[in-house]
Design a protein around this motif. Structure first.
Motif, PDB file in Angstrom:
ATOM      1  N   MET A   1     -85.918  28.577  10.271  1.00  0.00           N
ATOM      2  CA  MET A   1     -84.472  28.515  10.120  1.00  0.00           C
ATOM      3  C   MET A   1     -83.787  29.641  10.897  1.00  0.00           C
ATOM      4  O   MET A   1     -82.744  29.448  11.519  1.00  0.00           O
ATOM      5  N   PHE A   2     -84.378  30.842  10.849  1.00  0.00           N
ATOM      6  CA  PHE A   2     -83.809  31.959  11.589  1.00  0.00           C
ATOM      7  C   PHE A   2     -83.841  31.705  13.096  1.00  0.00           C
ATOM      8  O   PHE A   2     -82.889  32.018  13.826  1.00  0.00           O
ATOM      9  N   VAL A   3     -84.946  31.137  13.577  1.00  0.00           N
ATOM     10  CA  VAL A   3     -85.041  30.850  15.016  1.00  0.00           C
ATOM     11  C   VAL A   3     -84.010  29.798  15.405  1.00  0.00           C
ATOM     12  O   VAL A   3     -83.334  29.917  16.433  1.00  0.00           O
ATOM     13  N   TYR A   4     -83.869  28.754  14.592  1.00  0.00           N
ATOM     14  CA  TYR A   4     -82.845  27.747  14.854  1.00  0.00           C
ATOM     15  C   TYR A   4     -81.459  28.389  14.892  1.00  0.00           C
ATOM     16  O   TYR A   4     -80.618  28.042  15.718  1.00  0.00           O
ATOM     17  N   PHE A   5     -81.212  29.332  13.973  1.00  0.00           N
ATOM     18  CA  PHE A   5     -79.897  29.954  13.860  1.00  0.00           C
ATOM     19  C   PHE A   5     -79.525  30.735  15.120  1.00  0.00           C
ATOM     20  O   PHE A   5     -78.368  30.733  15.547  1.00  0.00           O
ATOM     21  N   PHE A   6     -80.504  31.410  15.733  1.00  0.00           N
ATOM     22  CA  PHE A   6     -80.204  32.274  16.867  1.00  0.00           C
ATOM     23  C   PHE A   6     -80.589  31.681  18.228  1.00  0.00           C
ATOM     24  O   PHE A   6     -79.970  32.028  19.235  1.00  0.00           O
ATOM     25  N   LEU A   7     -81.587  30.811  18.267  1.00  0.00           N
ATOM     26  CA  LEU A   7     -82.045  30.280  19.559  1.00  0.00           C
ATOM     27  C   LEU A   7     -81.198  29.105  20.037  1.00  0.00           C
ATOM     28  O   LEU A   7     -80.777  29.064  21.195  1.00  0.00           O
ATOM     29  N   MET A   8     -80.938  28.145  19.161  1.00  0.00           N
ATOM     30  CA  MET A   8     -80.291  26.913  19.593  1.00  0.00           C
ATOM     31  C   MET A   8     -78.859  27.090  20.099  1.00  0.00           C
ATOM     32  O   MET A   8     -78.421  26.369  20.998  1.00  0.00           O
ATOM     33  N   PRO A   9     -78.062  28.050  19.568  1.00  0.00           N
ATOM     34  CA  PRO A   9     -76.711  28.238  20.124  1.00  0.00           C
ATOM     35  C   PRO A   9     -76.715  28.752  21.557  1.00  0.00           C
ATOM     36  O   PRO A   9     -75.691  28.667  22.244  1.00  0.00           O
ATOM     37  N   ILE A  10     -77.844  29.292  22.018  1.00  0.00           N
ATOM     38  CA  ILE A  10     -77.905  29.778  23.396  1.00  0.00           C
ATOM     39  C   ILE A  10     -77.728  28.628  24.380  1.00  0.00           C
ATOM     40  O   ILE A  10     -77.097  28.783  25.437  1.00  0.00           O
ATOM     41  N   ASP A  11     -78.255  27.462  24.033  1.00  0.00           N
ATOM     42  CA  ASP A  11     -78.237  26.325  24.965  1.00  0.00           C
ATOM     43  C   ASP A  11     -76.826  25.918  25.379  1.00  0.00           C
ATOM     44  O   ASP A  11     -76.530  25.885  26.580  1.00  0.00           O
ATOM     45  N   PRO A  12     -75.908  25.602  24.448  1.00  0.00           N
ATOM     46  CA  PRO A  12     -74.563  25.202  24.892  1.00  0.00           C
ATOM     47  C   PRO A  12     -73.810  26.318  25.593  1.00  0.00           C
ATOM     48  O   PRO A  12     -73.040  26.062  26.524  1.00  0.00           O
ATOM     49  N   LEU A  13     -74.018  27.569  25.151  1.00  0.00           N
ATOM     50  CA  LEU A  13     -73.347  28.686  25.815  1.00  0.00           C
ATOM     51  C   LEU A  13     -73.842  28.827  27.250  1.00  0.00           C
ATOM     52  O   LEU A  13     -73.060  29.063  28.176  1.00  0.00           O
ATOM     53  N   MET A  14     -75.148  28.670  27.434  1.00  0.00           N
ATOM     54  CA  MET A  14     -75.697  28.803  28.772  1.00  0.00           C
ATOM     55  C   MET A  14     -75.274  27.632  29.663  1.00  0.00           C
ATOM     56  O   MET A  14     -75.001  27.807  30.849  1.00  0.00           O
ATOM     57  N   GLU A  15     -75.229  26.423  29.091  1.00  0.00           N
ATOM     58  CA  GLU A  15     -74.793  25.269  29.873  1.00  0.00           C
ATOM     59  C   GLU A  15     -73.338  25.436  30.305  1.00  0.00           C
ATOM     60  O   GLU A  15     -72.962  25.054  31.414  1.00  0.00           O
ATOM     61  N   SER A  16     -72.517  25.993  29.407  1.00  0.00           N
ATOM     62  CA  SER A  16     -71.128  26.277  29.775  1.00  0.00           C
ATOM     63  C   SER A  16     -71.088  27.299  30.906  1.00  0.00           C
ATOM     64  O   SER A  16     -70.297  27.174  31.851  1.00  0.00           O
ATOM     65  N   LEU A  17     -71.944  28.312  30.815  1.00  0.00           N
ATOM     66  CA  LEU A  17     -72.040  29.327  31.864  1.00  0.00           C
ATOM     67  C   LEU A  17     -72.512  28.703  33.171  1.00  0.00           C
ATOM     68  O   LEU A  17     -71.986  29.004  34.248  1.00  0.00           O
TER      69      LEU A  17
END
Length: 383
Positions: free
Chosen positions: A99-115
């Protein structure tokens, strides 16, 4: 090193981390003795976490007008908890750290795609020329991870996960922030975007198509093992899948046309149907691994067209949040449905019937895409 070059390196590293986490977490949990239903419970609960954490960090990024600082924080914490996840035993500890990994890892994807999209626009290069390195990283690390698990044991994956995270952190640390919109962020602007019928229809299409895609991704490794394959073959299957994406992303400037996104998404939905229908009749794990070549006609086409379509209709100041909504459907809500339902179905049905079900859902997505095309063209004609 120019910004877009650093971003290419980070794409390679981050999607390498995803290759360790997304396809191999179910395999790892299975090796730890969890049943398909329990695996579905862990992954599905991770989807619930993603529902809250992706909008949260997307909103924070838009409000603070920084992606870089948010990425640094998320990457550090994801790496830390990822190490513990691949080092512990016991169902409760596995659930907690997942759950902790999901909480911190998965939000990176949309932020990076936006970048990715923002930097590509500023540098006047195609989005696909940057995203290609993500597909390459996913392919290489999927292959490497399969062999590492086979030769060094499951716990060794945690060390590799941390190494990728540390290098990615250093790359982002030296990278300047992307240019941001000068328009103020307003809740009214977001409400107008999300209440638009065109937007809602598009998001529904994304959701229908993403559920079977996620059901396949979650249980493909488990299914290969059930057919007599090895963790090395699981890595090879995901390598083939991700490697097939590379040329599609690289040539996106050639095949992706503005105004044709819905048609392209519908075509990709049809090939999702073909891919899963063919998979239903395969009993040789090596042949099933080879079928993953059809990934080139599905996910990269579907996702690239969806991102371009989204960026045409979303207000510029809400791009990070809009990208988060897209990722939330593909990796969050669809993950909940696909993991809970997938775990139940895979536990209750044969592998063949499981793939027939998800191919049927993909066919529904194709039909809905065709209906959306017809409605849009009729509206344009009337206008």
């Amino acid at each position: 090193m120019q910004l877009h070059h650093r971003l290419k390196v980070f794409n390679f590293l981050f999607f390498g981390m995803l290759a360790l986490f997304v396809p191999f977490l179910p395999v790892y949990l299975g090796e730890r003795g969890l049943s398909p239903r329990e695996i579905g419970l862990v992954v599905g609960t991770g989807g619930f976490v993603t529902i809250f954490t992706q909008p949260l960090w997307g909103f924070i990024s838009d409000k603070t007008k920084t992606i870089r600082k948010i990425l640094l924080l998320l990457l550090f914490l994801a790496s830390l908890f990822g190490y513990f996840l691949f080092s512990v035993d016991g169902f409760l500890l596995l659930v907690v750290f997942a759950m902790f990994v999901y909480f911190f890892l998965m939000p990176i994807d949309p932020l990076m795609e936006s970048l990715n999209f923002t930097v590509a626009e500023a540098a006047k290069i195609s989005y696909g020329s940057i995203r290609t390195y993500g597909a390459l990283g996913y392919a290489v690390l999927a292959l490497v991870t399969g062999y590492i698990m086979s030769y060094f044991g499951n716990n060794s994956v945690g060390i590799l996960f941390v190494i990728l995270g540390i290098i990615g952190f250093l790359i982002i640390w030296k990278m300047p922030d992307a240019p941001t919109s000068s328009k103020p962020v307003t809740i009214a602007g977001l409400k107008n975007f999300l209440s638009n019928k065109q937007t809602l229809s598009f998001l529904l299409l994304v959701f229908i198509c993403s559920v079977p895609a996620r059901m396949n991704e979650t249980f493909l490794g488990v299914h290969i093992l059930s057919l007599g394959g090895s963790t090395k073959l699981v890595g090879q299957a995901f390598f083939i899948s991700a490697a097939s994406e590379i040329i599609i992303f690289a040539l996106s400037f050639w095949w992706l046309r503005s105004g044709k996104e819905l048609l392209i998404i519908t075509i990709a939905a049809f090939f999702f149907f073909v891919r899963f229908f063919v998979s239903a009749w395969i009993t040789d794990p090596q042949m099933l691994a080879l079928v993953q070549l059809l990934q080139m006609l599905t996910f990269p086409i579907f996702y690239t067209a969806a991102i371009q379509y989204l960026y045409r209709i979303v207000p510029v100041e809400w791009r990070a949040t809009g990208q988060t909504v897209l990722a939330l459907l593909f990796f969050g809500i669809s993950s909940i449905v696909s993991s809970y339902a997938g775990g139940f179905l895979y536990n209750s049905l044969t592998g063949q019937h499981y793939y027939l079900v998800i191919s049927g859902i993909s066919l529904i997505g194709t039909i809905y895409g065709l209906v959306s095309l017809f409605v849009n063209r009729k509206k344009i004609t009337l206008d």
